[in-house]
Each structure stands twice: as C-alpha cells, then as structure tokens.
Design an enzyme around this catalytic site. Structure first.
Site, mmCIF file in Angstrom:
data_model
loop_
_atom_site.group_PDB
_atom_site.id
_atom_site.type_symbol
_atom_site.label_atom_id
_atom_site.label_comp_id
_atom_site.label_asym_id
_atom_site.label_seq_id
_atom_site.Cartn_x
_atom_site.Cartn_y
_atom_site.Cartn_z
ATOM 1 N N LYS A 19 23.401 56.490 30.048
ATOM 2 C CA LYS A 19 24.170 55.311 30.450
ATOM 3 C C LYS A 19 25.602 55.660 30.818
ATOM 4 C CE LYS A 19 21.659 51.500 28.363
ATOM 5 N NZ LYS A 19 21.701 50.364 27.421
ATOM 6 N N LYS A 72 11.404 54.695 34.648
ATOM 7 C CA LYS A 72 11.192 53.539 33.785
ATOM 8 C C LYS A 72 11.503 52.242 34.532
ATOM 9 C CE LYS A 72 14.105 52.638 30.478
ATOM 10 N NZ LYS A 72 14.974 52.668 29.292
ATOM 11 N N LYS A 114 16.192 46.900 34.253
ATOM 12 C CA LYS A 114 17.002 45.824 34.827
ATOM 13 C C LYS A 114 17.965 46.366 35.861
ATOM 14 C CE LYS A 114 17.102 43.581 30.298
ATOM 15 N NZ LYS A 114 17.806 43.613 29.006
HETATM 16 P P1 TYM Z 1 16.828 46.408 25.826
HETATM 17 O O1 TYM Z 1 17.514 45.107 26.012
HETATM 18 O O2 TYM Z 1 17.171 47.550 26.715
HETATM 19 O O3 TYM Z 1 15.269 46.216 25.924
HETATM 20 C C1 TYM Z 1 14.626 45.244 25.123
HETATM 21 C C2 TYM Z 1 13.266 45.754 24.675
HETATM 22 O O4 TYM Z 1 12.446 46.050 25.800
HETATM 23 C C3 TYM Z 1 11.944 47.366 25.703
HETATM 24 N N1 TYM Z 1 11.830 47.931 27.053
HETATM 25 C C4 TYM Z 1 10.724 48.482 27.541
HETATM 26 N N2 TYM Z 1 9.520 48.680 26.997
HETATM 27 C C5 TYM Z 1 8.575 49.262 27.773
HETATM 28 N N3 TYM Z 1 8.792 49.658 29.042
HETATM 29 C C6 TYM Z 1 10.009 49.485 29.629
HETATM 30 N N4 TYM Z 1 10.210 49.860 30.881
HETATM 31 C C7 TYM Z 1 11.035 48.880 28.868
HETATM 32 N N5 TYM Z 1 12.327 48.545 29.122
HETATM 33 C C8 TYM Z 1 12.792 47.971 28.004
HETATM 34 C C9 TYM Z 1 12.954 48.107 24.853
HETATM 35 O O5 TYM Z 1 12.389 49.241 24.246
HETATM 36 C C10 TYM Z 1 13.352 47.053 23.853
HETATM 37 O O6 TYM Z 1 12.408 46.993 22.795
HETATM 38 N N6 TYM Z 1 18.897 48.635 21.926
HETATM 39 C C11 TYM Z 1 17.962 47.588 22.263
HETATM 40 C C12 TYM Z 1 18.333 46.219 21.732
HETATM 41 C C13 TYM Z 1 18.605 46.170 20.270
HETATM 42 C C14 TYM Z 1 17.650 46.266 19.241
HETATM 43 C C15 TYM Z 1 18.384 46.116 18.017
HETATM 44 C C16 TYM Z 1 16.281 46.477 19.202
HETATM 45 C C17 TYM Z 1 19.820 45.974 19.678
HETATM 46 N N7 TYM Z 1 19.673 45.926 18.324
HETATM 47 C C18 TYM Z 1 17.737 46.172 16.778
HETATM 48 C C19 TYM Z 1 15.651 46.532 17.964
HETATM 49 C C20 TYM Z 1 16.390 46.386 16.762
HETATM 50 C C21 TYM Z 1 17.911 47.516 23.785
HETATM 51 O O7 TYM Z 1 18.779 47.967 24.456
HETATM 52 O O8 TYM Z 1 16.919 46.846 24.293
#
Ligand code: TYM
Length: 340
Positions: free
Chosen positions: A111, A203, A206
């Site tokens: 990132k 992957k 967004k």
């Molecule tokens: P974020 O917002 O990037 O993504 C949210 C969730 O979607 C999953 N994800 C995917 N799974 C499969 N294939 C993909 N292409 C894909 N893109 C995204 C992510 O693995 C995630 O589960 N750091 C986390 C948010 C967070 C969090 C937490 C999660 C903050 N605090 C505590 C669990 C527990 C994140 O950036 O998710």
C-alpha cells in the site's frame, strides 16, 4: 464464550471479493455465534479520504451489511470511531508490539508503494489497530479473506506477548492466564482470494482502475451479466478434476466464484460443468450471480434513502459494543498499572 469479530473498510464500493471472502461467512456465523461486524472508519483514514465521501461510504457499507442479511438486532453492526476503546487499546498495544514485527507486514509495503517515507504513520500502524479491534472484545474467531492472514497472525502474537509480559499483574488482579484469547482466523471455502475478472493473477480490489475487473455489490443485473461475459478465460474446455485448474488462474477463479455462490466445492462444480466450454458455464454463472446478488443490490439501493435508520443502527450498535468493551478496557488499565 465464542465471539466473532470482523471489519470492512468503508473505502468505496464493496465487491464480490469482500462478499465471498468475508460477508458470506459473517452470515453463516451469526447462526451459531455472537458477532460484531464493524465499519472500520479509523482504518479508512490511513490513506487520504474526502470527508463527505467517507460519510457516504460508512452508510453504504452499513446498508450492505444489512442488505446481505446480517441481523442488526441480534448481532452488533457499528462503526469503529464511535467506540473510543479501539483507539485507546491500540495505543497500549503499540507499546507491546515491536517495530520488527510491523516491518514484516507485506500489506504495508504494497500500500505504501515506492514512496514509503511519505506514507502516513497510521498506515504503518494499521495492523496494531486491527489487533485492538479484535482483542477489545476478546473475540475468539475472525472471518476474513486470505489477504488478512498475516495481520491475524500478528494479532495473535500481540495477544500472546501481552499475556506473558503482564502475567503477574494479570494473576494479581484475578484474571485468567490467557487474558486475551488468541483469535483464530477463519479463512476457508473456495473463494478466500477472489481474483480480478480481467487478470486471474491479480486480486479483485476496490482500487483496480478497471470497473470490469470486479463485480460490485451495487451492480445491477445488466452490469453483472456484462462483466461475467467479458471476463477473461482461456481457450481450453473446463477440466473434470480440480487438479486440472492448476496454472489456469482465470478458470480457477470463475469456478471458485461459482462454488462459493452456490455453497459447494470446486470439485462439485466441475462434476456438473467439467468437459464443457466456458460459454455454457458463464451463462450459468450469470444466472447464479444475478440470482444471489441482484436482491442485495436492490436492497442497498432502497436503504440509501434511509439515512436516519442507518445512522440509528450504528448508534445502537455502538452503544452495545461499548458495553462489551468497557470492562475489558478497564481491566487492561488495571493490569498496566494505570490509576482510575
Ligand atoms: P478490507 O476492507 O480490505 O476487506 C474486507 C474483507 O474482504 C476480504 N477481501 C477479499 N476476500 C477474498 N478475495 C478478495 N479479492 C478480497 N478482497 C478483500 C478481506 O480479506 C476482508 O476480510 N484489515 C481489514 C479490515 C479490518 C478487520 C479488522 C478485519 C480492520 N479491523 C479486524 C478483521 C478483524 C481490511 O482491510 O479489510
């Protein structure tokens, strides 16, 4: 007790990767567990956000949680910034975690890109806030996609170090040895890592500039159908065995998406479609995707006008989340030696 915590960043449109990697499991787990599903707005500001857009995205993600079927009365849906314990515990954990641990985080490197000196300190510290999210509630299970695995391992390391560093204070205050349970990542199923529809080695995300690379939860039937029809494939027929998907990332991705949407394994899907061509399979995938995602998009659209309702869901959720967090935060302060 078993407690589930997970979060999604309100940073733009939710896509099929978020749905299959995370939300579909949220829905399943709420049948058997007490769950907190967070809109992690504090994480969102680790990169620059326009305040009006952030506000809209927080509401949109909340609407998506509800539209996907999370029971906001039984479970807790809330936004992180309304519960001060997240930031407070993150500070304490900043002083437990080591710089060397953060330096190993691959997501920061991705990132931050080449201009690492110019990344926000928050972006670097992001995984510590994530550990705080989970540990604040002593959550035991965390459903996420594969890309969050390293962050979950870090959260476990932090929990373990806290338990060890403060073992005598924990005992002196009469708490269990494992003050923080080690949270278990739930990363399973055929779509833990959904790939771009334009390139099976990237992957789905967004931030991909091409909207055709992803299916958004807000896409209508027409858009879903078009994106699947245009999705990259290879010239071979579909294999009859899962082994035949090796080195065919686009085929593997589409089969995985179908499997996850219908709730079967990739092997099951290949029993039906193996030997056939992509156009037959894509037609079936369009029907399935429109069937599963169409109603979600429609409900999100309806909820878009219900701002007061959405905000109330978040206020109620935050009140209940705070009630769970406060005794844990008070205990942490006692353990650390803070006077209150
Ligand atoms: P974020 O917002 O990037 O993504 C949210 C969730 O979607 C999953 N994800 C995917 N799974 C499969 N294939 C993909 N292409 C894909 N893109 C995204 C992510 O693995 C995630 O589960 N750091 C986390 C948010 C967070 C969090 C937490 C999660 C903050 N605090 C505590 C669990 C527990 C994140 O950036 O998710």
């Amino acid at each position: 007790v078993n407690r589930v915590f997970s979060g999604i960043q309100p940073t733009g449109h939710l896509h099929l990767g978020n749905y299959l990697g995370a939300i579909i499991k949220f829905i399943e787990l709420q049948k058997t567990h007490d769950c907190l599903y967070c809109v992690v707005d504090l994480h969102a500001i680790t990169v620059a956000q326009n305040p009006d857009e952030l506000r809209a995205h927080i509401r949109e993600l909340t609407a998506a949680y509800i539209a996907c079927g999370i029971d906001y009365e039984k479970q807790i849906i809330f936004n992180q910034s309304q519960v001060s314990g997240h930031a407070e515990l993150a500070w304490v954990l900043n002083c437990v975690a080591r710089v060397g641990w953060l330096n190993r985080m691959t997501q920061f490197k991705e990132k931050a890109g080449k201009d690492r000196e110019n990344a926000s300190v928050g972006l670097y510290d992001y995984p510590i806030l994530m550990a705080a999210d989970i540990l604040l509630y002593k959550a035991t299970h965390v459903p996420v996609g594969e890309d969050q695995k390293q962050h979950l391992e870090l959260a476990r390391d932090i929990a373990q170090k806290f338990n060890l560093d403060f073992a005598s204070a924990i005992a002196a205050h009469g708490f269990e040895d494992a003050f923080f349970p080690l949270p278990e990542p739930l990363i399973q199923g055929p779509a833990q890592r959904v790939m771009s529809l334009r390139d099976g080695t990237k992957k789905m995300s967004k931030s991909d500039p091409s909207d055709n690379s992803r299916i958004n939860l807000s896409d209508d039937a027409e858009a879903i159908a078009q994106k699947i029809r245009k999705a990259k494939t290879d010239p071979e027929a579909l294999p009859s065995e899962v082994e035949g998907l090796a080195k065919r990332p686009e085929a593997e991705n589409l089969v995985g998406i179908y499997a996850a949407l219908i709730g079967e394994t990739k092997a099951d899907v290949l029993k039906t479609f193996g030997g056939g061509n992509f156009s037959t399979f894509k037609t079936a995938l369009v029907d399935l995707a429109v069937d599963k995602l169409g109603p979600i998009g429609a409900e999100m659209k309806r909820l878009k006008a219900e701002t007061a309702f959405i905000d109330q869901v978040l206020v109620n959720g935050a009140t209940r989340a705070r009630a769970l967090a406060e005794p844990h935060m008070a205990a942490v302060k006692d353990i650390m030696g803070f006077v209150r």
